[in-house]
Enzyme design. Structure first.
Site, mmCIF file in Angstrom:
data_model
loop_
_atom_site.group_PDB
_atom_site.id
_atom_site.type_symbol
_atom_site.label_atom_id
_atom_site.label_comp_id
_atom_site.label_asym_id
_atom_site.label_seq_id
_atom_site.Cartn_x
_atom_site.Cartn_y
_atom_site.Cartn_z
ATOM 1 N N ASP A 93 10.326 17.341 38.859
ATOM 2 C CA ASP A 93 11.528 16.575 38.498
ATOM 3 C C ASP A 93 11.379 16.023 37.092
ATOM 4 O OD1 ASP A 93 13.909 15.345 40.553
ATOM 5 O OD2 ASP A 93 13.785 14.557 38.509
ATOM 6 N N VAL A 121 13.204 22.364 34.245
ATOM 7 C CA VAL A 121 13.279 23.734 34.766
ATOM 8 C C VAL A 121 13.507 24.744 33.648
ATOM 9 C CG1 VAL A 121 13.949 23.258 37.158
ATOM 10 C CG2 VAL A 121 15.712 23.294 35.375
ATOM 11 N N TYR A 176 30.076 23.702 35.840
ATOM 12 C CA TYR A 176 29.262 23.629 37.062
ATOM 13 C C TYR A 176 29.600 24.766 38.025
ATOM 14 C CZ TYR A 176 27.414 21.283 41.306
ATOM 15 O OH TYR A 176 26.744 20.960 42.456
ATOM 16 N N LYS A 191 27.131 27.683 39.278
ATOM 17 C CA LYS A 191 26.753 27.636 40.689
ATOM 18 C C LYS A 191 27.028 28.979 41.370
ATOM 19 C CE LYS A 191 24.836 23.850 41.841
ATOM 20 N NZ LYS A 191 23.348 23.898 41.883
ATOM 21 N N SER A 208 23.984 11.781 47.940
ATOM 22 C CA SER A 208 22.930 11.700 46.925
ATOM 23 C C SER A 208 23.507 10.910 45.767
ATOM 24 C CB SER A 208 22.536 13.102 46.456
ATOM 25 O OG SER A 208 23.590 13.664 45.703
ATOM 26 N N ARG A 209 22.655 10.618 44.795
ATOM 27 C CA ARG A 209 23.167 9.877 43.640
ATOM 28 C C ARG A 209 24.229 10.706 42.912
ATOM 29 N NH1 ARG A 209 18.917 10.314 38.696
ATOM 30 N NH2 ARG A 209 19.171 12.557 38.485
HETATM 31 P P1 NAI Z 1 20.350 14.446 42.662
HETATM 32 O O1 NAI Z 1 20.892 14.006 41.352
HETATM 33 O O2 NAI Z 1 20.033 13.433 43.684
HETATM 34 O O3 NAI Z 1 19.035 15.320 42.446
HETATM 35 C C1 NAI Z 1 18.942 16.290 41.430
HETATM 36 C C2 NAI Z 1 17.562 16.184 40.823
HETATM 37 O O4 NAI Z 1 17.407 17.192 39.817
HETATM 38 C C3 NAI Z 1 17.338 14.840 40.132
HETATM 39 O O5 NAI Z 1 16.179 14.206 40.662
HETATM 40 C C4 NAI Z 1 17.148 15.205 38.664
HETATM 41 O O6 NAI Z 1 16.235 14.371 37.974
HETATM 42 C C5 NAI Z 1 16.642 16.633 38.765
HETATM 43 N N1 NAI Z 1 16.837 17.370 37.514
HETATM 44 C C6 NAI Z 1 17.945 17.366 36.734
HETATM 45 N N2 NAI Z 1 17.734 18.134 35.646
HETATM 46 C C7 NAI Z 1 16.475 18.641 35.756
HETATM 47 C C8 NAI Z 1 15.701 19.509 34.951
HETATM 48 N N3 NAI Z 1 16.174 20.004 33.793
HETATM 49 N N4 NAI Z 1 14.467 19.841 35.366
HETATM 50 C C9 NAI Z 1 13.961 19.343 36.515
HETATM 51 N N5 NAI Z 1 14.647 18.479 37.317
HETATM 52 C C10 NAI Z 1 15.895 18.148 36.941
HETATM 53 O O7 NAI Z 1 21.395 15.504 43.230
HETATM 54 P P2 NAI Z 1 21.520 16.264 44.644
HETATM 55 O O8 NAI Z 1 22.847 15.949 45.188
HETATM 56 O O9 NAI Z 1 20.316 16.068 45.475
HETATM 57 O O10 NAI Z 1 21.615 17.782 44.151
HETATM 58 C C11 NAI Z 1 20.626 18.756 44.372
HETATM 59 C C12 NAI Z 1 21.247 20.121 44.165
HETATM 60 O O11 NAI Z 1 22.253 20.350 45.136
HETATM 61 C C13 NAI Z 1 21.923 20.291 42.807
HETATM 62 O O12 NAI Z 1 21.684 21.594 42.332
HETATM 63 C C14 NAI Z 1 23.387 20.115 43.124
HETATM 64 O O13 NAI Z 1 24.217 20.756 42.192
HETATM 65 C C15 NAI Z 1 23.447 20.753 44.492
HETATM 66 N N6 NAI Z 1 24.584 20.322 45.300
HETATM 67 C C16 NAI Z 1 24.601 19.086 45.854
HETATM 68 C C17 NAI Z 1 25.655 18.714 46.653
HETATM 69 C C18 NAI Z 1 25.665 17.431 47.381
HETATM 70 O O14 NAI Z 1 26.547 17.255 48.234
HETATM 71 N N7 NAI Z 1 24.746 16.512 47.131
HETATM 72 C C19 NAI Z 1 26.830 19.586 46.831
HETATM 73 C C20 NAI Z 1 26.677 20.887 46.262
HETATM 74 C C21 NAI Z 1 25.589 21.219 45.509
#
Ligand code: NAI
Length: 300
Positions: A39, A75, A163, A167, A197-198
């Site tokens: 992360d 990443v 996005y 995606k 999530s945040r």
């Molecule tokens: P989140 O914001 O809680 O977690 C995402 C994490 O990715 C964060 O900890 C952030 O620091 C990390 N991150 C961001 N850029 C980064 C980088 N360049 N290198 C390494 N780490 C990095 O968000 P969430 O909701 O847990 O999302 C996780 C995945 O699920 C994402 O890909 C999001 O697009 C996808 N998603 C989430 C949904 C939801 O309902 N929460 C819905 C659809 C997709």
């Protein structure tokens, strides 16, 4: 079948410091996997970084008796994350591409920066991690990937041109990894999750968020990462205790003489082209070519 376990397996979960990634990583570790907690620790819009975010999740896993190592690389430098897995654990079996950010703007207001940063994190980042991991997995003849798409990618969503484009592209990447990895024991599948999530707190109210525990997504991720799971190139919607498969559906279609037909002919056949009564569910480019070869009006 014995309970799902990951003894001797090594996993990378990107973006594992928060939300879904943290939940996937904790579940995999609780089932015996050694996990790289990657992360960057920035904001939901991709600003800043904080190395302690990954470290905290490692602390949680270790406190529960699991094995994990923190990695704070972006990443976009995917090869470093793979190196971290190999340096610490000597192998790599599983990659969950989960890291993500949002830069929501309607298309006409979207800047190049909004596009580029979202593209870099979601699509290029997943490519960089996956390419490095794939090279190693080919050699060992085994690997499992999970890509994280979104309903916005599958269906489109206002304000998310950057996005949603990236995606949906992740599912394309996943399908091709499965095609290229088939003879090497490498499979990739895609999830479209929904979870509190945040990131979601920027677009959803607290009442709706209460029903959406990220822990209700991770069991599917763990199963897709397991050696007994033979799914490859498949796509699932998952959230709030619901799991469903999504697939392509193609209408029977309408044939025209390839050497010449007019927009009026298309107009006449419009209902038949869009009639799903005798639909099929193609899973490969080969099936597309077969449909073209079936054209009774083919002169060649
Ligand atoms: P989140 O914001 O809680 O977690 C995402 C994490 O990715 C964060 O900890 C952030 O620091 C990390 N991150 C961001 N850029 C980064 C980088 N360049 N290198 C390494 N780490 C990095 O968000 P969430 O909701 O847990 O999302 C996780 C995945 O699920 C994402 O890909 C999001 O697009 C996808 N998603 C989430 C949904 C939801 O309902 N929460 C819905 C659809 C997709």
């Amino acid at each position: 079948m014995p309970g799902i376990q990951f003894e001797d397996r090594v996993a990378i979960v990107t973006g594992a410091g928060n939300g879904l990634g943290r939940s996937h990583a904790r579940l995999l570790a609780s089932l015996g996997a050694k996990v790289v907690i990657n992360d960057l620790g920035g904001t939901t819009t991709g600003d800043g970084q904080d190395q302690t975010v990954a470290q905290e999740v490692v602390g949680e896993i270790e406190a529960a008796g699991g094995v994990a190592v923190a990695n704070g690389d972006s990443v976009i430098e995917g090869e470093k994350i793979v190196e971290c897995a190999l340096d610490h654990f000597g192998r790599l079996d599983i990659v969950v591409n989960n890291a993500g950010i949002l830069r929501d703007r309607s298309l006409h207001n979207m800047s190049d920066d909004d596009w580029d940063l979202v593209y870099d994190v979601h699509l290029k980042g997943a490519f960089k991690v996956s390419r490095a991991a794939f090279a190693h997995m080919r050699e060992q003849g085994y690997g499992r990937f999970v890509m994280t798409t979104s309903a916005a990618g599958l269906y489109g969503n206002f304000g998310q041109a950057n996005y949603s484009a990236c995606k949906l592209a992740l599912h394309g990447l996943s399908q091709t990894i499965s095609v290229e990895g088939k003879k090497k024991g490498i499979q990739s599948n895609t999830i479209a999750p929904i979870a509190a999530s945040r990131m979601m707190s920027t677009v959803m109210d607290n009442e709706a968020m209460k029903k959406l525990d990220p822990g209700a997504v991770s069991p599917l991720v763990a199963w897709l990462c397991h050696e007994d799971c033979q799914a490859a190139g498949e796509l699932f919607e998952v959230g709030a205790g619901w799991i469903s498969q999504v697939r392509w559906e193609r209408s029977k279609g309408s044939y025209f003489p390839p050497s010449g037909f007019t927009p009026d002919d298309v107009y006449e056949a419009w209902n038949q082209i869009r009639d799903f009564e005798q639909a099929t569910h193609p899973t490969s480019t080969k099936e597309t070519i077969e449909a073209i070869n079936l054209n009774p009006q083919n002169e060649a």
